[in-house]
Design an enzyme around this catalytic site. Sequence first.
Site: not given
Length: 375
Positions: A122, A127, A133, A229
């Site tokens: 990420r 992106q 996502s 995370y």
Amino acid sequence: MNIVVLRENQQGESRVALMPEAVKKLVALKASVQIESSAGLGAARSDEDYRNAGAEISADRNALLESADVMPVVNRPAAVDFARLKKGAVVIGFLRPLDEPSALQPAADCGVTAFAVELIPRITRAQSMDALSSMATVAGYKAVIIGADRIPRMFPLLMTAAGTVPPARVLVLGAGVAGLQAIATAKRLGAVVEGYDVRAAAGEQVKSLGATFLEVDLGGIKTEDAGGYAVELSDEAMNRGRALIAEHAKQTDIIITTAQVPGRRAPLLITEDAVNGMKRGSLVIDLAGATGGNCALTKADEIVERNGVTVIAPTNLAATVPVHASQLYSRNITAFLTPMIKDGQLQIDMNDDVVGPSCVTHNGEIVNKRVSDML
Ligand code: NAD
């Protein structure tokens, strides 16, 4: 280079790995694209739409598998499908490398080069390839819509001649991509929304959406890793969070849970006692059902009732919004593949900081260390 897209044949799956707009882009890069007949129907795209975008349509699934150089997928192919692919063929999709690592051994054994979208780092450059996502966004949105449909009351505050209708109260546990989308959607429908997460950064994001952030004192422990995370917390820290959640659950109409720790069972946030303390007619929507669930009563893809409280845990909500889920996913896949296409051919650079880390199997081996360690 021949790019092949099959019709996804898993139960309940309606997404497709490439939409016609993506096919057009790949054909412009001198790739040939073959689509299995009806592959796009679930996402409202006909064979004709694909033909118009420059693809060839075939009903011969086995021949398609045998001719594929690159095969974008939504779900991991079955072992028999891996076996039909050419040695060196590339598969890219949701391969569940950390949940079900052994299911990728057949890909290695067949000499397939498999890229898992779950492992795409990420980082800023990647992106546009972030399929996690994309699907989390769709799932967070849809969870609220399902919730609004299921509870026996309305969402917004209404002042009517017959009196005032108070707004629904929504609590969102886990304020990552899915959770933040759920918060935003619930706010738009007029609910009073609370959010909870163990990452400090999530607090600002929850507040910026107009929701209240539930703060729990975790004693300053480390709650996230270098990648942003969440990490697994101690029992003591988890119990503090659970107590706070149980207290707020008593006043809540819908709890949407999205908490995950990559490669681990989903954290248990709502105990049985907390469900017992909830109001009749309230609802828990657990989006972590596939990895064990955030609620003690969760049963993946089942409906559980307890004293008038309902607990549901749909594991593939993204597939219930197939047009936009496929559109976003197909753009993610195209963004991943496009930089590798040179003069109509795929040139894989394993030293690339997006390509290398997302590769699970290559040249007959499991090449991702996290996955091979788990095996
Ligand atoms: P995820 O699906 O792994 O987890 C969902 C949420 O659950 C996370 O916010 C996590 O903190 C939370 N959680 C885990 N354990 C918990 C617990 N015990 N109690 C409460 N909450 C708990 O996460 P995600 O939505 O994929 O995103 C994770 C992170 O990655 C976030 O920081 C997000 O902002 C970041 N991210 C970065 C990019 C990028 O830079 N390209 C893209 C997407 C997400």
